[in-house]
Scaffold this motif. Structure first.
Motif, PDB file in Angstrom:
ATOM      1  N   VAL A 183       4.974  30.093  38.601  1.00  0.00           N
ATOM      2  CA  VAL A 183       3.683  29.636  38.087  1.00  0.00           C
ATOM      3  C   VAL A 183       3.233  28.313  38.704  1.00  0.00           C
ATOM      4  O   VAL A 183       2.710  27.447  38.005  1.00  0.00           O
ATOM      5  CB  VAL A 183       3.714  29.530  36.541  1.00  0.00           C
ATOM      6  CG1 VAL A 183       3.878  30.897  35.918  1.00  0.00           C
ATOM      7  CG2 VAL A 183       4.849  28.615  36.048  1.00  0.00           C
ATOM      8  N   PRO A 184       3.416  28.160  40.045  1.00  0.00           N
ATOM      9  CA  PRO A 184       2.841  26.954  40.641  1.00  0.00           C
ATOM     10  C   PRO A 184       1.319  26.960  40.484  1.00  0.00           C
ATOM     11  O   PRO A 184       0.709  28.018  40.320  1.00  0.00           O
ATOM     12  CB  PRO A 184       3.248  27.030  42.107  1.00  0.00           C
ATOM     13  CG  PRO A 184       3.686  28.409  42.356  1.00  0.00           C
ATOM     14  CD  PRO A 184       4.110  28.978  41.045  1.00  0.00           C
ATOM     15  N   VAL A 185       0.758  25.789  40.527  1.00  0.00           N
ATOM     16  CA  VAL A 185      -0.688  25.630  40.365  1.00  0.00           C
ATOM     17  C   VAL A 185      -1.250  25.061  41.656  1.00  0.00           C
ATOM     18  O   VAL A 185      -0.579  24.276  42.319  1.00  0.00           O
ATOM     19  CB  VAL A 185      -0.984  24.671  39.186  1.00  0.00           C
ATOM     20  CG1 VAL A 185      -0.359  23.304  39.391  1.00  0.00           C
ATOM     21  CG2 VAL A 185      -2.484  24.525  38.943  1.00  0.00           C
ATOM     22  N   GLY A 186      -2.453  25.491  42.027  1.00  0.00           N
ATOM     23  CA  GLY A 186      -3.065  24.810  43.156  1.00  0.00           C
ATOM     24  C   GLY A 186      -3.869  25.672  44.080  1.00  0.00           C
ATOM     25  O   GLY A 186      -4.148  26.840  43.801  1.00  0.00           O
ATOM     26  N   PHE A 187      -4.189  25.072  45.215  1.00  0.00           N
ATOM     27  CA  PHE A 187      -5.221  25.606  46.080  1.00  0.00           C
ATOM     28  C   PHE A 187      -4.717  26.010  47.454  1.00  0.00           C
ATOM     29  O   PHE A 187      -5.432  26.632  48.214  1.00  0.00           O
ATOM     30  CB  PHE A 187      -6.340  24.568  46.202  1.00  0.00           C
ATOM     31  CG  PHE A 187      -6.992  24.279  44.883  1.00  0.00           C
ATOM     32  CD1 PHE A 187      -8.095  25.010  44.481  1.00  0.00           C
ATOM     33  CD2 PHE A 187      -6.480  23.330  44.020  1.00  0.00           C
ATOM     34  CE1 PHE A 187      -8.692  24.780  43.250  1.00  0.00           C
ATOM     35  CE2 PHE A 187      -7.063  23.095  42.782  1.00  0.00           C
ATOM     36  CZ  PHE A 187      -8.170  23.824  42.399  1.00  0.00           C
ATOM     37  N   VAL A 188      -3.497  25.593  47.804  1.00  0.00           N
ATOM     38  CA  VAL A 188      -2.989  25.846  49.152  1.00  0.00           C
ATOM     39  C   VAL A 188      -1.687  26.649  49.062  1.00  0.00           C
ATOM     40  O   VAL A 188      -0.692  26.168  48.514  1.00  0.00           O
ATOM     41  CB  VAL A 188      -2.753  24.512  49.888  1.00  0.00           C
ATOM     42  CG1 VAL A 188      -2.057  24.742  51.214  1.00  0.00           C
ATOM     43  CG2 VAL A 188      -4.082  23.787  50.111  1.00  0.00           C
TER      44      VAL A 188
END
Lengths: 209, 209
Positions: free
Chosen positions: A159-164
């Motif tokens: 469940v990492p979060v982010g855009f890249v």
């Protein structure tokens, strides 16, 4: 405002969440996890983006009751996990992100500390649950280690979060053949990773109400 | 997938966030905070729910550069704060939630540990920033302590998350007369509290790019 007693707050929160979920069908096995993540984020998107591999709850609970250890990719996730519950069967939680050898290797290899942390965890050579709430590079490294038979996690909470690289890294895990709980898309976080671990712990060891 | 170098990931993430915010007007002073919270949550709701009292950024940065201490209501928020940056001017971060005296008093008073933690912080008798990411009862107690002149926070970061007393507790803080950064509504969290603190720290001490 009506002030609830400390012991009532969580109970009342879950009642409100259940009410607002309404008629949306939720598998009884996974409902406690979905609801705890919503409790942690107040974000009902998790009703739709949490994905569970087949039979993953049974697999996770059995491992927890045998004292499985947990590896996280942030100190925040580590500090959010209920260590007392985990310890009931002898389980421990680890995070290698602040270790000096990890920082040094990451610099040498122009890699991330999260990625090197996963290599370090693979050396433990024991059953492990990974709770990854921040670094897609941790998931990418785990997928590599799985493919080269260097690790066989009991469960990956991805469940990492982010855009890249976040969306793609989660899809990799869902195809890895390893049991998973994944928040599809960009959302997630250390708080979400800890909430999922704690939901599993509370299913394994129901608390007094 | 294109894998970014570790040092590029955050930069690229902020570029994507800026791009997706698009034409929505964002005050230049608060933009770094809003963007870092979105970076931490992948939740663009924070574009709309973050509220800032007048001149709050200047007040916060000045205090940070004078070595203000920070009090949080969770170990998770505490562990997410960049302590090295905070220490540049001598600032420290505290969380009293796990203290024995706090647990005992909370039980005696049928109160929450968060509420008792705020009373303990008030005894420090020095300039403080409060970063509250979990417990509405912490905000309610702070409001009480402010009204009775027992405390005068430099800034309250009021971003508890949840379903019970959360919305109302934030509104209280916005009327308290104390400088605030609040996530209006149900959303927030320890991760959001830490992200706001770190955004302020990086504004006070720009990092090399």
């Amino acid at each position: 405002m009506k002030l609830y007693r400390p012991d009532e707050i969580e109970k009342r929160s879950f009642e409100i969440i259940t009410q607002e979920i309404g008629d949306i069908e939720l598998d009884a096995k996974v409902a406690p996890i979905v609801k705890r993540v919503i409790h942690t984020t107040a974000d009902f998107d998790y009703l739709h983006n949490l994905c569970f591999s087949e039979n993953v709850i049974n697999i996770a609970l059995e491992a927890i009751k045998k004292g499985v250890d947990i590896v996280t990719d942030t100190k925040m996730a580590l500090s959010g996990i209920n260590k007392a519950a985990l310890a009931k069967a002898g389980g421990k939680a680890y995070c290698y992100m602040a270790d000096e050898d990890v920082a040094r290797k990451a610099k040498e290899q122009n890699s991330t500390r999260a990625s090197v942390s996963m290599e370090k965890a693979a050396e433990l050579d024991k059953p492990l649950i990974f709770a990854i709430g921040n670094a897609p590079t941790a998931l990418i490294k785990l997928d590599e280690l799985i493919k080269s038979n260097k690790i066989k996690p009991v469960l990956i909470i991805g469940v990492p979060v982010g855009f890249v690289n976040v969306v793609e890294s989660k899809e990799l895990i869902m195809k890895s053949g390893v049991p998973y709980i994944v928040a599809r898309g960009r959302k997630g976080g250390s708080n979400v990773a800890a909430a999922i671990v704690n939901a599993l712990l509370y299913m394994a060891y129901p608390r007094e109400s």
